[in-house]
Design an enzyme around this catalytic site. Structure first.
Site, mmCIF file in Angstrom:
data_model
loop_
_atom_site.group_PDB
_atom_site.id
_atom_site.type_symbol
_atom_site.label_atom_id
_atom_site.label_comp_id
_atom_site.label_asym_id
_atom_site.label_seq_id
_atom_site.Cartn_x
_atom_site.Cartn_y
_atom_site.Cartn_z
ATOM 1 N N GLU A 152 0.839 -1.207 0.000
ATOM 2 C CA GLU A 152 0.000 0.000 0.000
ATOM 3 C C GLU A 152 0.875 1.259 0.000
ATOM 4 O O GLU A 152 0.609 2.222 -0.710
ATOM 5 C CB GLU A 152 -0.920 -0.022 1.222
ATOM 6 C CG GLU A 152 -1.779 1.207 1.413
ATOM 7 C CD GLU A 152 -1.549 1.850 2.772
ATOM 8 O OE1 GLU A 152 -0.990 2.969 2.802
ATOM 9 O OE2 GLU A 152 -1.910 1.226 3.798
ATOM 10 N N HIS A 153 1.927 1.226 0.795
ATOM 11 C CA HIS A 153 2.856 2.370 0.787
ATOM 12 C C HIS A 153 3.598 2.465 -0.546
ATOM 13 O O HIS A 153 3.783 3.546 -1.089
ATOM 14 C CB HIS A 153 3.914 2.194 1.883
ATOM 15 C CG HIS A 153 3.466 2.580 3.249
ATOM 16 N ND1 HIS A 153 4.075 3.571 3.967
ATOM 17 C CD2 HIS A 153 2.473 2.126 4.032
ATOM 18 C CE1 HIS A 153 3.490 3.696 5.141
ATOM 19 N NE2 HIS A 153 2.509 2.821 5.212
ATOM 20 N N GLU A 227 10.270 1.466 2.079
ATOM 21 C CA GLU A 227 8.947 1.431 2.713
ATOM 22 C C GLU A 227 8.788 0.222 3.626
ATOM 23 O O GLU A 227 8.065 0.281 4.602
ATOM 24 C CB GLU A 227 7.842 1.447 1.651
ATOM 25 C CG GLU A 227 7.830 2.691 0.777
ATOM 26 C CD GLU A 227 7.570 3.973 1.567
ATOM 27 O OE1 GLU A 227 6.770 3.947 2.526
ATOM 28 O OE2 GLU A 227 8.187 5.009 1.217
HETATM 29 ZN ZN LIG Z 1 1.318 2.710 6.960
#
Ligand SMILES: [Zn+2]
Length: 1067
Positions: A152-153, A227
């Protein structure tokens, strides 16, 4: 509590409402950049959430934000735009599966299926200008390495059409978005955006579509390392450490006992077997810091390939844009794919119900303060059913949840808190956003020998409620509260279309009917009729029996405090890292140091101007030249100043009554928050607090009381007020003002036992904040050293307040009389017609019709000659401070007053501080530093400029970055394009979308702080004409902060390890 935290609530300011709505199922990409730099005067997300704190949750997935009746501000029965006909949709590759008019939200909703891939699209049309788009994938993880969360990041870090480092950040900088974020749930990942500007909206949609389907991160291991996680080695002779944004974010999450409890409930960890040991809910989609380093880049890529596919996607459009355009945009992307079996492989399997109850005991890391014996937590959890519930049952359970726990007067909540067995509730309520609903209830702050008692009390109370049913008044109060919140549909600062999307997805994601959750009118009517005919007991008792008392799938979790656990975990991590290092050859170590350097260089190299130009942005021409004005008429009623805002509110009256705190004795200040709570929760001569609470619930939409403090620009005297906020249907205005009067004048401060509960709840709440939002505590502390308003606020909501609560807890038994008369003294000091201001928001006719009730209310207030004003010139001593708490992450702040360096307020300061946060701090503190957030805040009222970091693995390095800000500005070279983006982004903050109640409230706050419309126009012009020269000039102002204060917030180990740097604390 609304202190002066108008925007100070930091990095999750923009998502706070959702945290409340969906307390534990997901993570959000709450970037520091979404924590606004501008001290925006907005009620949304701060003030309004005080109403119906649980009310919003009471119909969790079903109907927390739908429209009802005639209510429609932004939507009408007719949609102006043409709808794609069958032919047109066919041509674009879609077939229409279903079409319906949803009267609850006055929208036409059409479900399409993309023929080639099977992707489903919900296209909702109405005339809400706040347009919403979202793409959602089903992403059930198989382990706790955090793949969905890291992905998601990562997908927002560059894509095919937008090949720069972080298009997401570029959008944050230069868009008029009203919502921009991404969430990871336990079984799905959502990417929503919203804007009121159509061109901007489609820019956002395109960036998000390209990001999810064609991200660079699947070809670029650096993004995964940045990330997710990586080994960091600065020099072969040093120790290896873990770095990564998600890694640190999750360390922060796992530092909060409440979170740990929530996570254990869901998961099957180690030898433990919790609520869902056999399906995807048994693992943590967010990532357990212990497991994150097990994730490989290959698994990460494979997860994207498998699940981020149109066949596994559900797409949502909502608002007043052209529905044909929606399908056109989508077909460009979807046509590039063939069908995949993802939809079958991503199915969430249900957890089979247990045949008998289970029990789990787990340790959590605790601090050394206080009596550890009293720090146990115990929570009972039930998985309610193997299959998803029908809407009718779900609605009834939502009601039951509110009846049992929704207000301080609700029996289960009240009995548990009054038992004295614990300090506060934990994780309590119905959770029905996932495939299988669950119910939990528990206490924290429990003595080790009382754990059993808590469990027995919970069970016997539930038994009693099933046997005896609920009070008629209580049922009526819950009913009114729920209907009011549906009718009001107040989603705070987040778009209404987003709230509808999240409700619809709650069923749609499990291949059920996406229309059903939007239509609550019929089930609600049926439920009301059943209660009327059969009585509430016949409706609710069987639910308690079936889902709780006779449900064998019950897991009791006890959490024991452990002083050693935090350091043990650190030692474990260190050992692992040492083993890793020992296993490497010299060549490998040299290679790792080289790779560390390579990653850092890449992170610190800015995108080329050509790459930056890829991200679509608006022109300054697209920006309105004038600020949004709120209609405001200043008049008076019976000698009291009254502000009236003529706005359409669908028959609801919003009102605030403001009293001045200026004459309050200093020593009484920290009692004010508990005074406010006592007004609402202690009862009168004639009414118990339960009766008073039910009456408020039956007649109004809620009443809240809280202090508000702020510096005032150009004045030495801070603004310090008590605000009483209330809302009701216009027809109930008389009741509302009568009840406000009753709360203010008739409540008696005599119930010592209840007061003791308030203290322990507040203490528990503050201690939680201490661990979870250290940056907020640090900011308040620095403010308190720099100005009087900050000092006041810190007394009521900072570290000083925590200390005060500790002392008060001792004092309450020895000198209750004294405390009670202090509360009375606060009332006498505040309550006066003189200096009172009334603020009202509704349509003109309603404003006129309610005037007489306001007059009666005001006449009942005592008249007092303006007493000698106490001067609030107190400050905390100016010094550097450090505090040690048991958490795995740090918070570091540094602040100074730039007005005292001679800086004169100019609108460009908003643009510049936003730019500093989005570039310099984001790149250094977050991207290369590995912190979850690094940001700055400029309070234009006081002149305080502060730097703050959030879940930061560093301490001194971050302080150096703060200090380098002046040089960063001096060397800065921004082209026209970047500057325009920065200006537009700032205007987006200033013009944030507001519902009518928030507009009226903002206008009140501006009035209190002497911010005129003329001044807003001047600032706007200054924002629009910001030039590079302004950035250079601001450097000097920021330099003055370098010499100022710093406040590191850090965990034990850092202090012990870094004693050689201890001089910074004693400076
Ligand atoms: Zn997060």
């Amino acid at each position: 509590m609304l202190l002066r935290s108008v925007t100070r609530s930091s990095s999750n300011a923009s998502t706070s409402l959702f945290f409340r709505l969906f307390p534990r199922s997901y993570f959000s990409r709450s970037s520091p950049a979404t924590g606004r730099n501008i001290r925006r005067l907005s009620a949304a997300g701060t003030g309004s959430e005080l109403f119906l704190r649980r009310g919003l949750r009471l119909l969790p997935a079903a109907a927390s934000g739908c429209l009802s009746g005639q209510f429609s501000l932004a939507v009408s029965t007719q949609t102006a735009t043409s709808y794609p006909g069958q032919d047109e949709a066919e041509k674009l590759g879609f077939e229409k599966s279903r079409e319906e008019f949803i009267s609850e939200c006055k929208s036409k909703a059409v479900l399409f299926r993309h023929k080639k891939t099977g992707c489903e699209v919900m296209s909702v049309s109405n005339d809400d200008e706040n347009k919403v788009f979202g793409v959602v994938f089903r992403t059930p993880p198989k382990d706790s390495t955090g793949i969905p969360h890291i992905l998601e990041h990562s997908v927002l870090c560059g894509s095919r059409k937008y090949p720069l480092k972080e298009p997401f950040v570029e959008l944050l900088k230069g868009s008029l978005y009203t919502f921009l974020n991404a969430f990871t749930y336990p079984d799905r990942t959502c990417y929503p955006v919203a804007s009121t500007n159509t061109k901007d909206f489609y820019n956002l949609v395109d960036v998000y579509l390209d990001a999810v389907f064609f991200p660079k991160c699947v070809d670029d291991v650096h993004t995964f390392q940045q990330e997710g996680w990586h080994y960091e080695l600065n020099h072969p002779s040093e120790d290896i450490s873990y770095k990564g944004v998600v890694f640190n974010e999750m360390k922060g999450v796992y530092s909060q006992p409440d979170n740990i409890l929530g996570r254990i409930t869901q998961q099957a960890k180690h030898r433990f077997t919790a609520l869902c040991p056999e399906n995807t809910y048994g693992v943590d989609s967010g990532g357990d810091p212990k497991d994150i380093p097990k994730l490989t880049f290959d698994k990460f890529k494979e997860f994207h390939r498998q699940y981020y596919h149109p066949s596994n996607a559900r797409i949502w459009f909502y608002g007043d844009d052209d529905p044909v355009q929606r399908l056109k945009v989508l077909s460009e992307y979807l046509d590039m794919f063939d069908a995949s079996p993802a939809r079958d492989s991503s199915k969430v399997e249900p957890q089979k119900l247990f045949s008998g109850p289970r029990r789990i005991v787990e340790k959590y890391p605790a601090g050394g303060d206080g009596d550890l014996k009293k720090k146990h937590m115990v929570c009972l959890n039930w998985l309610l059913s193997e299959k998803p519930l029908d809407l009718q049952t779900q609605l009834a359970l939502g009601f039951l949840d509110h009846l049992m726990l929704g207000t301080p007067a609700s029996p289960l909540r009240k009995i548990l808190l009054e038992s004295g067995l614990g300090e506060a509730l934990v994780n309590s309520g119905v959770e029905d956003e996932l495939l299988q609903p669950q119910f939990s209830v528990g206490l924290k702050g429990v003595s080790d020998d009382k754990v059993q008692k808590v469990e027995e009390l919970i069970m016997s109370t539930l038994r009693k409620l099933a046997d005896e049913g609920f009070d008629t008044d209580a049922v009526e109060a819950s009913m009114n509260t729920i209907e009011f919140s549906m009718r009001e549909n107040n989603t705070g600062s987040s778009p209404r279309g987003l709230s509808l999307m999240l409700q619809s997805i709650g069923k749609w994601i499990y291949d059920m009917d996406p229309f059903e959750p939007l239509k609550y009118e019929e089930p609600l009517k049926t439920l009301k009729a059943r209660i009327a005919e059969e009585g509430s007991k016949a409706v609710f008792s069987p639910l308690i029996e079936k889902f709780i008392l006779n449900n064998p799938h019950c897991v009791t979790i006890e959490m024991q405090p452990d002083l050693e656990k935090a350091s043990q975990e650190e030692v474990e991590e260190k050992n692992i890292l040492q083993k890793v290092k020992a296993s490497m050859t010299d060549e490998e170590l040299a290679e790792l140091a080289r790779a560390t350097e390579e990653l850092r260089l890449k992170q610190e190299t800015p995108d080329s101007p050509e790459a930056l130009k890829c991200v679509p942005s608006l022109n300054l021409r697209d920006i309105p030249k004038k600020p949004t004005y709120v209609p405001t008429e200043v008049g008076d009623i019976n000698g009291v100043k009254v502000l009236r805002h003529d706005l359409f509110t669908n028959d609801i009256l919003y009102t605030e009554v403001v009293f001045d705190m200026g004459s309050l004795r200093h020593a009484l200040l920290p009692l004010v928050p508990l005074f406010c709570q006592s007004l609402l929760e202690m009862g009168t001569q004639d009414m118990s607090f339960v009766q008073l609470n039910q009456l408020i619930g039956r007649k109004t939409g809620g009443i809240t009381v809280y202090p508000f403090t702020s510096s005032v620009w150009g004045s030495d005297v801070p603004c310090s007020k008590i605000i009483v906020r209330g809302k009701s249907m216009v027809g109930r205005a008389e009741d509302l003002f009568n009840l406000m009067n009753c709360v203010l004048q008739e409540v008696r401060f005599t119930d010592k036992q209840r007061f003791k509960q308030f203290i322990s709840q507040s203490r528990a709440g503050m201690e939680n904040r201490l661990r979870g939002s250290g940056q907020g505590i640090a900011a308040a502390r620095m403010d308190a050293m720099l100005n009087a308003a900050g000092w006041m606020s810190e007394q009521m909501n900072g570290l000083s307040y925590i200390e005060f609560l500790h002392t008060l807890e001792q004092k309450v038994d020895q000198d209750w009389e004294g405390i009670s008369s202090s509360l009375e003294e606060i009332r006498t000091s505040l309550l006066s017609k003189n200096g009172c201001i009334v603020n009202m928001t509704a349509d003109g006719k309603s404003l006129t019709s309610t005037e007489k009730f306001v007059g009666k209310f005001l006449d009942s207030l005592p008249e007092k000659p303006s007493s000698g004003q106490v001067t609030w010139d107190a400050r905390l001593p100016l010094r550097n401070e450090a505090i040690v708490i048991p958490t795995q992450v740090n918070y570091v702040g540094k602040a100074g007053n730039i007005y005292s360096s001679g800086y004169k307020l100019d609108g460009s300061s908003y643009v510049i501080s936003k730019h500093i946060g989005n570039t310099w701090l984001w790149d250094r503190v977050r991207v290369s530093g590995g912190a979850y957030g690094g940001f700055c805040d400029f309070d234009s009222h006081s002149g305080v400029f502060s730097f703050l970091s959030y879940r930061d693995p560093n301490l001194l390095k971050t302080l150096d970055i703060y200090d380098g800000t002046g040089d960063f500005l001096r060397c800065l070279d921004v082209d026209e394009d970047t500057l325009t983006k920065a200006v537009i982004g700032t205007i987006g903050d200033v013009d944030s979308y507001q519902l009518p109640d928030a507009k009226g409230y903002s206008s009140l706050l501006r009035h209190l702080l002497n911010v005129t419309d003329e001044e807003r126009q001047i600032r706007r012009e200054e924002i629009l004409s910001t030039s590079l020269k302004d950035f250079k000039e601001f450097a000097e102002a920021v330099d003055s902060v370098r010499e100022g204060l710093q406040w590191p917030w850090h965990h034990k180990k850092t202090l012990m390890q870094q004693t050689k740097n201890a001089q910074i604390f004693s400076k």
